[in-house]
Design a protein around this motif. Structure first.
Motif, PDB file in Angstrom:
ATOM      1  N   MET A 415       0.830  -1.198   0.000  1.00 44.19           N
ATOM      2  CA  MET A 415       0.000   0.000   0.000  1.00 44.19           C
ATOM      3  C   MET A 415       0.873   1.260   0.000  1.00 44.19           C
ATOM      4  SD  MET A 415      -3.028  -1.353   2.567  1.00 44.19           S
ATOM      5  CE  MET A 415      -4.243  -0.059   2.351  1.00 44.19           C
ATOM      6  N   ASP A 416       2.002   1.192   0.692  1.00 43.83           N
ATOM      7  CA  ASP A 416       2.954   2.308   0.630  1.00 43.83           C
ATOM      8  C   ASP A 416       3.460   2.506  -0.794  1.00 43.83           C
ATOM      9  OD1 ASP A 416       2.756   2.799   3.359  1.00 43.83           O
ATOM     10  OD2 ASP A 416       4.495   1.561   3.862  1.00 43.83           O
ATOM     11  N   GLN A 417       3.781   1.401  -1.458  1.00 41.77           N
ATOM     12  CA  GLN A 417       4.266   1.474  -2.834  1.00 41.77           C
ATOM     13  C   GLN A 417       3.213   2.065  -3.771  1.00 41.77           C
ATOM     14  OE1 GLN A 417       5.235  -2.712  -3.270  1.00 41.77           O
ATOM     15  NE2 GLN A 417       7.443  -2.298  -3.120  1.00 41.77           N
ATOM     16  N   LEU A 418       1.966   1.668  -3.577  1.00 44.15           N
ATOM     17  CA  LEU A 418       0.892   2.193  -4.415  1.00 44.15           C
ATOM     18  C   LEU A 418       0.728   3.696  -4.207  1.00 44.15           C
ATOM     19  CD1 LEU A 418      -1.803  -0.622  -4.045  1.00 44.15           C
ATOM     20  CD2 LEU A 418      -0.400  -0.134  -6.061  1.00 44.15           C
ATOM     21  N   LYS A 420       3.045   5.837  -3.269  1.00 40.06           N
ATOM     22  CA  LYS A 420       4.195   6.536  -3.844  1.00 40.06           C
ATOM     23  C   LYS A 420       4.152   6.533  -5.372  1.00 40.06           C
ATOM     24  CE  LYS A 420       7.257   5.532   0.068  1.00 40.06           C
ATOM     25  NZ  LYS A 420       8.458   4.775   0.526  1.00 40.06           N
ATOM     26  N   SER A 421       3.542   5.484  -5.944  1.00 39.03           N
ATOM     27  CA  SER A 421       3.522   5.374  -7.404  1.00 39.03           C
ATOM     28  C   SER A 421       2.648   6.432  -8.060  1.00 39.03           C
ATOM     29  CB  SER A 421       3.030   3.984  -7.813  1.00 39.03           C
ATOM     30  OG  SER A 421       1.621   3.855  -7.583  1.00 39.03           O
ATOM     31  N   GLY A 422       1.652   6.916  -7.346  1.00 41.74           N
ATOM     32  CA  GLY A 422       0.727   7.888  -7.912  1.00 41.74           C
ATOM     33  C   GLY A 422      -0.306   7.281  -8.848  1.00 41.74           C
ATOM     34  N   ARG A 423      -0.308   5.957  -9.008  1.00 41.34           N
ATOM     35  CA  ARG A 423      -1.263   5.314  -9.893  1.00 41.34           C
ATOM     36  C   ARG A 423      -2.668   5.355  -9.293  1.00 41.34           C
ATOM     37  NH1 ARG A 423       0.557   2.630 -14.183  1.00 41.34           N
ATOM     38  NH2 ARG A 423      -1.444   1.552 -14.382  1.00 41.34           N
ATOM     39  N   LYS A 424      -3.635   5.381 -10.177  1.00 47.48           N
ATOM     40  CA  LYS A 424      -5.036   5.308  -9.752  1.00 47.48           C
ATOM     41  C   LYS A 424      -5.390   3.829  -9.606  1.00 47.48           C
ATOM     42  CE  LYS A 424      -6.372   9.540 -12.200  1.00 47.48           C
ATOM     43  NZ  LYS A 424      -5.033   9.810 -12.790  1.00 47.48           N
ATOM     44  N   VAL A 425      -5.634   3.403  -8.383  1.00 44.00           N
ATOM     45  CA  VAL A 425      -5.869   1.990  -8.093  1.00 44.00           C
ATOM     46  C   VAL A 425      -7.034   1.860  -7.125  1.00 44.00           C
ATOM     47  CG1 VAL A 425      -4.899  -0.143  -7.132  1.00 44.00           C
ATOM     48  CG2 VAL A 425      -3.418   1.419  -8.422  1.00 44.00           C
ATOM     49  N   MET A 426      -7.930   0.963  -7.437  1.00 43.55           N
ATOM     50  CA  MET A 426      -8.982   0.556  -6.485  1.00 43.55           C
ATOM     51  C   MET A 426      -8.585  -0.821  -5.968  1.00 43.55           C
ATOM     52  SD  MET A 426     -13.099   0.009  -7.051  1.00 43.55           S
ATOM     53  CE  MET A 426     -14.173  -0.443  -5.673  1.00 43.55           C
ATOM     54  N   LEU A 427      -8.210  -0.887  -4.699  1.00 43.16           N
ATOM     55  CA  LEU A 427      -7.752  -2.125  -4.073  1.00 43.16           C
ATOM     56  C   LEU A 427      -8.883  -2.735  -3.257  1.00 43.16           C
ATOM     57  CD1 LEU A 427      -5.481  -4.126  -3.157  1.00 43.16           C
ATOM     58  CD2 LEU A 427      -5.020  -2.514  -1.287  1.00 43.16           C
ATOM     59  N   VAL A 428      -9.175  -4.001  -3.523  1.00 44.48           N
ATOM     60  CA  VAL A 428     -10.185  -4.739  -2.765  1.00 44.48           C
ATOM     61  C   VAL A 428      -9.521  -5.977  -2.176  1.00 44.48           C
ATOM     62  CG1 VAL A 428     -12.416  -5.898  -2.823  1.00 44.48           C
ATOM     63  CG2 VAL A 428     -11.992  -3.960  -4.347  1.00 44.48           C
TER      64      VAL A 428
END
Length: 549
Positions: A415-418, A420-428
């Motif tokens: 989640m830290d990596q996501l 920092k990446s700035g990507r648009k992500v919906m995590l389920v």
């Protein structure tokens, strides 16, 4: 010819009552187990068995032979009276069990030995041998069997037995949460066998009419994003409580946490199929393996809107034909993401490697960054918490707490990596089912033949990354009875990606009016459901009985 004063053969038979002998101990032990809720006691079969043992035989030799010949029938009846898996389940799971390593089989066998009850059995045996010197116990055994069979009011001694609990629960008012979740379900009478079966049938009828509505096409200003669904084997709230990880900081990082989510099954293949068919209402176990409408497959719904489907796993998918089930019954056609070069510290119960999840997450993110801003929907399946997993080089089962802590840490780092990446992500994050770390009166620790609430009550979290709107300080809890269709509905509400570019986010509105699903769980030979605030179970198509507490 008989002598004039000798009794007739018929009279001699009816004078040949010899009692149950040592079989009194057999029934005494059953009565004690029944009183504590450890048996699904088949009263009529036990009465017939006792009658067969009591039927008078003039020959003492025949009587003794009967005592010994009855042993396999008595053992079979005892097994029938327990909550252990039925023969259908054993046959169906036989191929999978054959794949277990020998050390895991020995570990499972050891769990079936309850030393406390062995001590109780020994004490009862000594008591039986002592009392039977002066008291004819057969009379009391027969009276007890007749009592259980024919008494309409079972006394508190048998308060834990299924028959007693049904008798006590005939006037309970429906629970508000169940009634609300049931919607149009109109079955609300006392918990008789007919009413419970009718409730289940009406539940499936209601669910068959439900479907998530996805748009026919995305608007021109739709924003691409990544949907990432992480399906974790063997993780329930009860397991987290057992290892003191229910308050892990990870859960506070989600935007939404479902506190009353039901996995509807206790096995991996069915759980993943249900998740991938989340766009339609809950179906029976049998219908999981029948074709479903194309609108039911969540990832197919997304593919029609331009999302590229992806599949990633930390295992081979060979055991139990897991990956085959995904292909055949969940329409997951995406190729498996490469596992080449991934390290592993764990091996599965069948000896196959379980790849490092932290490395797997990093590889996925690297692949996404190479792909740019394309829309993707990825299904992850992770099994490091499965029962029987071992560290490389060890024959001893790996500690669950350590494995769970490692996985939660890896998710936290990811989640830290996501972020920092700035990507648009919906995590389920949605587990398959629990690990059954804490057994109950029906099942030993690790056994999941029966989908009990402790196994199917799973933690589910949803998190958005790359949003312009600020996140709430704490997760919004969704307390209504929920299952997979609530996830599909959430995805449909975010599918145009505008939640990522909007300067504000109404979290409460986004999660309002999600589909609610009453608690109904099903494995191949068992159904567990909530009715009027209480849990009931049906095994092998038999009668409904209350779940023993």
């Amino acid at each position: 010819m008989n002598e004039p004063n000798s009794p007739s053969p018929r009279l001699r038979i009816w004078q040949s009552w010899r009692g149950l002998g040592a079989w009194n101990y057999y029934f005494l032990l059953k009565f004690v187990l029944l009183s504590q809720g450890y048996l699904n006691f088949d009263a009529l079969s036990n009465l017939v068995f006792a009658a067969a043992l009591l039927f008078p035989l003039p020959s003492l030799r025949l009587h003794r032979w009967r005592q010994w010949l009855a042993l396999p029938f008595g053992l079979a009846l005892l097994y029938h009276d327990t909550w252990l898996p039925g023969w259908r389940s054993i046959v169906n799971q036989g191929a999978d069990v054959a794949g277990f390593s020998m050390s895991y089989l020995l570990e499972l066998a050891d769990r079936f030995i309850n030393w406390q009850w062995i001590a109780v059995g020994f004490a009862l045996l000594v008591g039986y041998l002592f009392v039977s010197q002066w008291v004819r116990l057969t009379t009391f055994t027969v009276l007890a069997l007749l009592w259980v069979n024919f008494s309409g009011m079972i006394t508190p001694f048998f308060a834990h037995s299924p028959a007693a609990t049904v008798a006590q629960n005939t006037a309970v008012a429906p629970a508000a949460s169940t009634a609300q979740a049931a919607g149009a379900n109109t079955v609300n009478g006392p918990p008789t066998n007919a009413n419970l079966s009718a409730y289940l049938e009406q539940f499936y009828q209601n669910e068959s009419r439900k479907a998530t509505k996805f748009p026919d096409a995305l608007p021109a200003d739709a924003q691409p994003f990544d949907l990432l669904v992480i399906n974790i084997c063997s993780l329930a709230w009860s397991d987290l409580d057992a290892v003191n990880l229910a308050s892990s900081p990870l859960w506070s990082r989600f935007d939404f946490v479902f506190s009353n989510f039901n996995s509807a099954t206790a096995y991996s293949g069915p759980a993943s199929i249900r998740l991938l068919r989340a766009s339609c209402g809950q179906t029976s176990h049998h219908n999981l393996y029948q074709p479903a409408g194309e609108q039911c497959y969540l990832f197919d719904d997304l593919a029609r809107l331009g999302f590229t489907n992806q599949l990633a796993m930390d295992h081979t998918g060979v055991f139990g034909n897991y990956i085959g089930n995904l292909r055949d019954d969940a329409d997951m056609k995406a190729p498996l993401m490469s596992q080449a070069g991934l390290g592993y510290e764990l091996t599965s119960f069948d000896g196959s490697p379980i790849f490092n999840d932290g490395q797997l997450f990093t590889r996925w993110l690297e692949n996404q960054e190479k792909a740019g801003t394309a829309r993707t929907a990825t299904f992850f399946n992770l099994i490091p918490l499965h029962d029987g997993n071992r560290y490389v080089g060890s024959n001893k089962g790996a500690d669950y707490h350590n494995r769970a802590q490692t996985l939660l840490n890896q998710l936290n780092t990811f989640m830290d990596q996501l972020e920092k990446s700035g990507r648009k992500v919906m995590l389920v994050v949605v587990p398959e089912h629990g690990a059954a770390l804490v057994g109950d009166k029906m099942q030993i620790s690790g056994l999941r033949d029966i989908p009990s609430p402790g196994i199917t009550h799973i933690p589910v979290g949803v998190k958005f990354f790359g949003m312009q709107a600020p996140h709430a300080s704490t997760p919004m809890k969704i307390d209504g009875p929920s299952s997979y269709m609530a996830i599909s509905e959430m995805v449909s509400r975010a599918v145009d990606g505008k939640v990522f570019t909007s300067p504000t986010m109404d979290w409460k509105t986004f999660a309002s009016n999600l589909p609610q699903t009453p608690l109904v769980s099903e494995n191949e030979n068992s159904v567990v459901m909530e009715y009027q605030g209480k849990i009931y179970i049906r095994l092998n198509g038999g009668s409904w009985v209350p779940y023993p507490s």
